[in-house]
Design a protein around this motif. Structure first.
Motif, PDB file in Angstrom:
ATOM      1  N   TYR A   1       0.833  -1.202   0.000  1.00  0.00           N
ATOM      2  CA  TYR A   1       0.000   0.000   0.000  1.00  0.00           C
ATOM      3  C   TYR A   1       0.872   1.259   0.000  1.00  0.00           C
ATOM      4  O   TYR A   1       0.680   2.165  -0.815  1.00  0.00           O
ATOM      5  CB  TYR A   1      -0.921  -0.008   1.220  1.00  0.00           C
TER       6      TYR A   1
ATOM      7  N   GLY B   1      -4.058   1.725   9.245  1.00  0.00           N
ATOM      8  CA  GLY B   1      -5.088   2.055   8.255  1.00  0.00           C
ATOM      9  C   GLY B   1      -5.978   3.178   8.751  1.00  0.00           C
ATOM     10  O   GLY B   1      -5.994   3.521   9.931  1.00  0.00           O
TER      11      GLY B   1
ATOM     12  N   ARG C   1      -5.190   3.912  -5.959  1.00  0.00           N
ATOM     13  CA  ARG C   1      -6.283   2.967  -5.728  1.00  0.00           C
ATOM     14  C   ARG C   1      -5.811   1.518  -5.747  1.00  0.00           C
ATOM     15  O   ARG C   1      -6.437   0.653  -5.132  1.00  0.00           O
ATOM     16  CB  ARG C   1      -7.391   3.176  -6.759  1.00  0.00           C
TER      17      ARG C   1
ATOM     18  N   ASN D   1      -5.299   0.048  -2.385  1.00  0.00           N
ATOM     19  CA  ASN D   1      -6.489  -0.572  -1.793  1.00  0.00           C
ATOM     20  C   ASN D   1      -6.657  -2.007  -2.270  1.00  0.00           C
ATOM     21  O   ASN D   1      -7.072  -2.888  -1.510  1.00  0.00           O
ATOM     22  CB  ASN D   1      -7.741   0.233  -2.140  1.00  0.00           C
TER      23      ASN D   1
ATOM     24  N   ASN E   1      -4.487  -4.317  -0.333  1.00  0.00           N
ATOM     25  CA  ASN E   1      -4.992  -4.509   1.023  1.00  0.00           C
ATOM     26  C   ASN E   1      -6.345  -5.206   1.061  1.00  0.00           C
ATOM     27  O   ASN E   1      -6.886  -5.441   2.149  1.00  0.00           O
ATOM     28  CB  ASN E   1      -5.120  -3.161   1.747  1.00  0.00           C
TER      29      ASN E   1
ATOM     30  N   GLU F   1      -9.252  -3.934   0.292  1.00  0.00           N
ATOM     31  CA  GLU F   1     -10.152  -2.991   0.949  1.00  0.00           C
ATOM     32  C   GLU F   1     -10.777  -2.076  -0.093  1.00  0.00           C
ATOM     33  O   GLU F   1     -10.466  -2.156  -1.273  1.00  0.00           O
ATOM     34  CB  GLU F   1      -9.375  -2.146   1.967  1.00  0.00           C
ATOM     35  N   ALA F   2     -11.687  -1.214   0.370  1.00  0.00           N
ATOM     36  CA  ALA F   2     -12.376  -0.270  -0.520  1.00  0.00           C
ATOM     37  C   ALA F   2     -13.075  -1.002  -1.658  1.00  0.00           C
ATOM     38  O   ALA F   2     -13.141  -0.500  -2.781  1.00  0.00           O
ATOM     39  CB  ALA F   2     -11.404   0.781  -1.065  1.00  0.00           C
ATOM     40  N   HIS F   3     -13.587  -2.182  -1.359  1.00  0.00           N
ATOM     41  CA  HIS F   3     -14.304  -2.954  -2.376  1.00  0.00           C
ATOM     42  C   HIS F   3     -15.807  -2.735  -2.241  1.00  0.00           C
ATOM     43  O   HIS F   3     -16.287  -2.141  -1.271  1.00  0.00           O
ATOM     44  CB  HIS F   3     -13.973  -4.443  -2.267  1.00  0.00           C
TER      45      HIS F   3
ATOM     46  N   PHE G   1     -12.207  -0.469  -6.497  1.00  0.00           N
ATOM     47  CA  PHE G   1     -10.934   0.222  -6.686  1.00  0.00           C
ATOM     48  C   PHE G   1     -10.612   0.319  -8.181  1.00  0.00           C
ATOM     49  O   PHE G   1     -10.103   1.338  -8.668  1.00  0.00           O
ATOM     50  CB  PHE G   1      -9.808  -0.531  -5.970  1.00  0.00           C
TER      51      PHE G   1
ATOM     52  N   ARG H   1     -19.721   0.759  -2.406  1.00  0.00           N
ATOM     53  CA  ARG H   1     -18.733   0.309  -1.427  1.00  0.00           C
ATOM     54  C   ARG H   1     -19.367  -0.136  -0.121  1.00  0.00           C
ATOM     55  O   ARG H   1     -20.480   0.271   0.224  1.00  0.00           O
ATOM     56  CB  ARG H   1     -17.687   1.402  -1.179  1.00  0.00           C
TER      57      ARG H   1
ATOM     58  N   ASP I   1     -17.443   0.011   2.848  1.00  0.00           N
ATOM     59  CA  ASP I   1     -16.638   0.549   3.950  1.00  0.00           C
ATOM     60  C   ASP I   1     -16.743   2.065   4.047  1.00  0.00           C
ATOM     61  O   ASP I   1     -15.814   2.727   4.504  1.00  0.00           O
ATOM     62  CB  ASP I   1     -15.177   0.145   3.762  1.00  0.00           C
TER      63      ASP I   1
END
Length: 269
Positions: free
Chosen positions: A22, A91, A136, A139, A142, A144-146, A179, A225, A227
């Protein structure tokens, strides 16, 4: 059938210190944005050190403001554990906070240097979006941000390579690669702005286009998203900020078209 394992978010370790993909990707995005922006700044008549001096202030302030923004909208959690506020390595940063901090820094920096804020942001707008589209992918590393849950067949029908599909397999379920949607949206925006560089726009309009383009994409992608930061109830903070940004950008565009005289053009020195 799963063929690959999820990518390890840790690139390598230096003793007890873990260097994560990241951070590497975010740093790469900043460097790439700097290289592109620096070339254009010099081309437009700025001193080669101008952008370096700006970034020395803007980057750390952007990181701090990104964290503050995130903490504010997660205050119900951080108020109970204030010692975790500084633990940014665990994070919790928000791009809107980073943008607000960096734009405010640019405003005061350009005033101090007696240069035009609109001219500088016009020149750097494509570079900023380049940094965002690269960032992006941090993300992605990681997981994340899905977005919400989907099927593997859905992802395969998007003609995605298997390594992306496998990275979207999280705790036994597949998810929207939001992302990637945002990264592609930003890439299209960069291409459009590179074309707009050939058009002698009024000063400030390249930057206003950036604000509008990014905000439109962010508004719709944010709705997918899982999150999101929330303002009140089910009201997503990023969507509200995006709508406000679009409205303000349009108002400024119309106002400057009608009221600002004489007209200074994008390509003017």
């Amino acid at each position: 059938m799963n063929i690959l394992q999820a990518i390890d978010p840790v690139a390598f370790s230096l003793g007890p210190l873990e260097v994560r993909w990241y951070g590497i990707i975010i740093a790469f995005g900043i460097v790439l944005a700097f290289i592109v922006g620096q070339r254009e700044m010099v081309k437009r008549g700025f001193h080669p050190d101008y952008l370096t001096d700006l970034l020395l202030w803007a980057v750390p302030i952007a990181i701090i403001s990104a964290r503050i923004y995130y903490v504010i909208f997660k205050w119900d959690i951080y108020s109970q554990h204030p010692e975790n506020i500084i633990k940014i390595w665990e994070g919790g940063i928000a791009i809107h906070g980073a943008l607000i901090g960096s734009f405010l820094t640019a405003y005061f920096f350009t005033r101090k240097r007696r240069s035009s804020f609109w001219k500088v942001t016009d020149i750097l707008a494509p570079s900023i979006l380049i940094g965002q589209l690269v960032g992006r992918w941090g993300n992605f590393m990681n997981q994340e941000a899905h977005g919400g849950e989907v099927t593997r067949t859905f992802l395969e029908n998007l003609f995605l390579p298997n390594w992306i599909i496998e990275q979207m397999y999280i705790e036994g379920k597949y998810y929207h690669p939001t992302f990637l949607y945002e990264s592609i949206w930003n890439l299209i925006g960069v291409i459009i702005m590179l074309f707009l560089r050939k058009v002698n726009l009024r000063r400030g309009e390249m930057f206003l286009f950036y604000l509008t383009w990014y905000s439109v994409g962010r508004f719709f992608i944010e709705g997918m998203r899982t999150d999101s930061l929330y303002l009140i109830g089910d009201l997503r903070t990023a969507q509200v900020v995006s709508l406000v940004t679009i409205a303000v950008a349009i108002i400024i565009f119309v106002y400057r078209r009608i009221m600002v005289k004489p007209v200074v053009r994008y390509q003017d020195k």
